[in-house]
Design a protein around this motif. Structure first.
Motif, PDB file in Angstrom:
ATOM      1  N   SER A  48       0.826  -1.213   0.000  1.00  0.00           N
ATOM      2  CA  SER A  48       0.000   0.000   0.000  1.00  0.00           C
ATOM      3  C   SER A  48       0.864   1.268   0.000  1.00  0.00           C
ATOM      4  O   SER A  48       0.452   2.288  -0.551  1.00  0.00           O
ATOM      5  CB  SER A  48      -0.991   0.002   1.168  1.00  0.00           C
ATOM      6  OG  SER A  48      -0.311  -0.078   2.392  1.00  0.00           O
ATOM      7  N   ASP A  49       2.078   1.210   0.567  1.00  0.00           N
ATOM      8  CA  ASP A  49       2.997   2.356   0.509  1.00  0.00           C
ATOM      9  C   ASP A  49       3.427   2.650  -0.931  1.00  0.00           C
ATOM     10  O   ASP A  49       3.795   3.774  -1.265  1.00  0.00           O
ATOM     11  CB  ASP A  49       4.270   2.103   1.327  1.00  0.00           C
ATOM     12  CG  ASP A  49       4.016   1.998   2.820  1.00  0.00           C
ATOM     13  OD1 ASP A  49       3.066   2.641   3.322  1.00  0.00           O
ATOM     14  OD2 ASP A  49       4.773   1.261   3.482  1.00  0.00           O
ATOM     15  N   LEU A  50       3.418   1.621  -1.765  1.00  0.00           N
ATOM     16  CA  LEU A  50       3.887   1.750  -3.148  1.00  0.00           C
ATOM     17  C   LEU A  50       2.761   2.043  -4.139  1.00  0.00           C
ATOM     18  O   LEU A  50       3.018   2.283  -5.306  1.00  0.00           O
ATOM     19  CB  LEU A  50       4.638   0.483  -3.558  1.00  0.00           C
ATOM     20  CG  LEU A  50       5.911   0.207  -2.752  1.00  0.00           C
ATOM     21  CD1 LEU A  50       6.417  -1.206  -3.000  1.00  0.00           C
ATOM     22  CD2 LEU A  50       6.989   1.234  -3.072  1.00  0.00           C
ATOM     23  N   LYS A  51       1.511   2.012  -3.665  1.00  0.00           N
ATOM     24  CA  LYS A  51       0.374   2.314  -4.551  1.00  0.00           C
ATOM     25  C   LYS A  51       0.546   3.729  -5.101  1.00  0.00           C
ATOM     26  O   LYS A  51       0.928   4.643  -4.388  1.00  0.00           O
ATOM     27  CB  LYS A  51      -0.956   2.220  -3.801  1.00  0.00           C
ATOM     28  CG  LYS A  51      -1.360   0.809  -3.454  1.00  0.00           C
ATOM     29  CD  LYS A  51      -1.944   0.083  -4.628  1.00  0.00           C
ATOM     30  CE  LYS A  51      -2.390  -1.295  -4.166  1.00  0.00           C
ATOM     31  NZ  LYS A  51      -2.973  -2.091  -5.170  1.00  0.00           N
ATOM     32  N   GLY A  52       0.295   3.866  -6.390  1.00  0.00           N
ATOM     33  CA  GLY A  52       0.449   5.163  -7.035  1.00  0.00           C
ATOM     34  C   GLY A  52       1.859   5.426  -7.538  1.00  0.00           C
ATOM     35  O   GLY A  52       2.113   6.446  -8.166  1.00  0.00           O
ATOM     36  N   LYS A  83      18.035   8.742 -12.131  1.00  0.00           N
ATOM     37  CA  LYS A  83      18.287  10.062 -11.562  1.00  0.00           C
ATOM     38  C   LYS A  83      18.753  11.026 -12.650  1.00  0.00           C
ATOM     39  O   LYS A  83      18.269  12.159 -12.747  1.00  0.00           O
ATOM     40  CB  LYS A  83      19.338   9.957 -10.457  1.00  0.00           C
ATOM     41  CG  LYS A  83      19.462  11.214  -9.618  1.00  0.00           C
ATOM     42  CD  LYS A  83      20.386  11.017  -8.447  1.00  0.00           C
ATOM     43  CE  LYS A  83      19.702  10.152  -7.420  1.00  0.00           C
ATOM     44  NZ  LYS A  83      20.406  10.061  -6.151  1.00  0.00           N
ATOM     45  N   ALA A  84      19.683  10.582 -13.508  1.00  0.00           N
ATOM     46  CA  ALA A  84      20.197  11.427 -14.589  1.00  0.00           C
ATOM     47  C   ALA A  84      19.094  11.815 -15.567  1.00  0.00           C
ATOM     48  O   ALA A  84      19.104  12.915 -16.119  1.00  0.00           O
ATOM     49  CB  ALA A  84      21.334  10.718 -15.323  1.00  0.00           C
ATOM     50  N   ALA A  85      18.133  10.912 -15.775  1.00  0.00           N
ATOM     51  CA  ALA A  85      17.024  11.173 -16.701  1.00  0.00           C
ATOM     52  C   ALA A  85      15.879  11.938 -16.034  1.00  0.00           C
ATOM     53  O   ALA A  85      14.905  12.297 -16.695  1.00  0.00           O
ATOM     54  CB  ALA A  85      16.505   9.855 -17.273  1.00  0.00           C
ATOM     55  N   GLY A  86      15.985  12.168 -14.734  1.00  0.00           N
ATOM     56  CA  GLY A  86      14.922  12.865 -14.012  1.00  0.00           C
ATOM     57  C   GLY A  86      13.650  12.049 -13.891  1.00  0.00           C
ATOM     58  O   GLY A  86      12.552  12.594 -13.817  1.00  0.00           O
ATOM     59  N   VAL A  87      13.804  10.723 -13.850  1.00  0.00           N
ATOM     60  CA  VAL A  87      12.648   9.819 -13.776  1.00  0.00           C
ATOM     61  C   VAL A  87      12.544   9.262 -12.356  1.00  0.00           C
ATOM     62  O   VAL A  87      13.516   8.730 -11.823  1.00  0.00           O
ATOM     63  CB  VAL A  87      12.787   8.665 -14.794  1.00  0.00           C
ATOM     64  CG1 VAL A  87      11.651   7.669 -14.646  1.00  0.00           C
ATOM     65  CG2 VAL A  87      12.839   9.221 -16.207  1.00  0.00           C
ATOM     66  N   GLU A  88      11.367   9.391 -11.773  1.00  0.00           N
ATOM     67  CA  GLU A  88      11.154   8.886 -10.418  1.00  0.00           C
ATOM     68  C   GLU A  88      10.562   7.486 -10.461  1.00  0.00           C
ATOM     69  O   GLU A  88       9.576   7.241 -11.141  1.00  0.00           O
ATOM     70  CB  GLU A  88      10.217   9.811  -9.643  1.00  0.00           C
ATOM     71  CG  GLU A  88      10.857  11.140  -9.293  1.00  0.00           C
ATOM     72  CD  GLU A  88       9.982  11.980  -8.392  1.00  0.00           C
ATOM     73  OE1 GLU A  88       9.128  11.415  -7.665  1.00  0.00           O
ATOM     74  OE2 GLU A  88      10.151  13.207  -8.433  1.00  0.00           O
ATOM     75  N   ALA A  89      11.189   6.584  -9.728  1.00  0.00           N
ATOM     76  CA  ALA A  89      10.685   5.223  -9.560  1.00  0.00           C
ATOM     77  C   ALA A  89      11.312   4.654  -8.291  1.00  0.00           C
ATOM     78  O   ALA A  89      12.424   5.034  -7.921  1.00  0.00           O
ATOM     79  CB  ALA A  89      11.043   4.353 -10.763  1.00  0.00           C
ATOM     80  N   ASP A 162       3.506  -1.515 -11.932  1.00  0.00           N
ATOM     81  CA  ASP A 162       2.817  -0.246 -12.174  1.00  0.00           C
ATOM     82  C   ASP A 162       2.197   0.324 -10.899  1.00  0.00           C
ATOM     83  O   ASP A 162       2.315  -0.249  -9.813  1.00  0.00           O
ATOM     84  CB  ASP A 162       1.791  -0.396 -13.309  1.00  0.00           C
ATOM     85  CG  ASP A 162       0.563  -1.205 -12.926  1.00  0.00           C
ATOM     86  OD1 ASP A 162       0.348  -1.528 -11.730  1.00  0.00           O
ATOM     87  OD2 ASP A 162      -0.227  -1.532 -13.849  1.00  0.00           O
ATOM     88  N   GLN A 163       1.514   1.453 -11.052  1.00  0.00           N
ATOM     89  CA  GLN A 163       0.952   2.178  -9.911  1.00  0.00           C
ATOM     90  C   GLN A 163      -0.143   1.415  -9.174  1.00  0.00           C
ATOM     91  O   GLN A 163      -0.456   1.737  -8.036  1.00  0.00           O
ATOM     92  CB  GLN A 163       0.382   3.533 -10.381  1.00  0.00           C
ATOM     93  CG  GLN A 163       1.413   4.491 -10.950  1.00  0.00           C
ATOM     94  CD  GLN A 163       1.600   4.384 -12.455  1.00  0.00           C
ATOM     95  OE1 GLN A 163       1.479   3.313 -13.054  1.00  0.00           O
ATOM     96  NE2 GLN A 163       1.912   5.500 -13.093  1.00  0.00           N
ATOM     97  N   THR A 164      -0.719   0.399  -9.802  1.00  0.00           N
ATOM     98  CA  THR A 164      -1.771  -0.376  -9.145  1.00  0.00           C
ATOM     99  C   THR A 164      -1.210  -1.584  -8.396  1.00  0.00           C
ATOM    100  O   THR A 164      -1.955  -2.330  -7.775  1.00  0.00           O
ATOM    101  CB  THR A 164      -2.812  -0.886 -10.164  1.00  0.00           C
ATOM    102  OG1 THR A 164      -2.207  -1.879 -11.006  1.00  0.00           O
ATOM    103  CG2 THR A 164      -3.363   0.246 -11.012  1.00  0.00           C
ATOM    104  N   GLY A 165       0.114  -1.783  -8.478  1.00  0.00           N
ATOM    105  CA  GLY A 165       0.714  -2.945  -7.837  1.00  0.00           C
ATOM    106  C   GLY A 165       0.665  -4.186  -8.702  1.00  0.00           C
ATOM    107  O   GLY A 165       0.627  -5.307  -8.204  1.00  0.00           O
TER     108      GLY A 165
END
Length: 191
Positions: A48-52, A83-89, A162-165
């Motif tokens: 649930s912390d990772l949802k979204g 990080k270099a690409a400015g992509v958050e994951a 993905d964002q839905t787990g």
């Protein structure tokens, strides 16, 4: 008349091809089972912390004598490129040897790879049978203890969730890790 029909078909084919290039990854659809485990800082991390959020998962253990150091180095490289690409994951490494991989051991291990813990968690705090069942159900990846040694046999893939787990794609985490493809797929999920 024929030229306009052909031109129309060409435009249709090109637009479909262009759309496919930006399509979301859908290699498979595997819902990740709910979990609440402990990370390297002794903090709970749950599904649930990772949802979204979009996240990349792998399976390692710190006493691994074969594939894990390479996989962890590849995950560290992915982290740098994100990080270099400015992509958050988020990056999530599940220990498949929880009896020996306590939080401090996991933290020390990842520090050797210059891990940035702001978006990379190494998880433990469960029994071996629990992680074995979790990984098989959630990622369709088998895990087994090697009876001839103190090693654990496990898969070497990186999984995109993905964002839905839901796990939607996997990549080689050992050889020729496709960093740019992973980043492209993460961006596609975040659109």
């Amino acid at each position: 008349m024929k030229k306009s029909v052909l031109a129309g078909l060409l435009i249709l084919v090109l637009s479909m091809t262009a759309a496919c290039g930006n399509s979301k990854p859908n290699q498979f659809s595997l819902p990740v089972e709910p979990f609440t485990f402990i990370n390297q800082d002794e903090e709970e991390v749950s599904l649930s912390d990772l949802k979204g959020k979009v996240w990349v998962a792998d399976f390692i253990f710190t006493y691994c004598e074969t594939v894990c150091p390479t996989m962890t180095a590849n995950m560290a490289e992915l982290q740098k490129r994100l990080k270099a690409a400015g992509v958050e994951a988020e990056l999530i490494s599940f220990s498949v040897d929880p009896e020996r991989d306590d939080p401090a051991t996991l933290k020390s291990y990842l520090e050797k790879f210059d891990a940035d813990f702001t978006n990379w968690s190494a998880l433990t705090g469960y029994e071996f049978e629990e992680i074995k069942t979790f990984v098989l159900k959630s990622f369709k990846s088998p895990i087994a203890k090697d009876n001839a040694s103190d090693q654990v046999i496990h898969g070497t893939s990186f999984y995109l969730v993905d964002q839905t787990g839901t796990a939607v794609a996997k990549y080689d985490g050992m050889d020729n890790t496709p960093y740019e493809k992973i980043i492209k797929d993460i961006k596609a999920l975040q659109r």
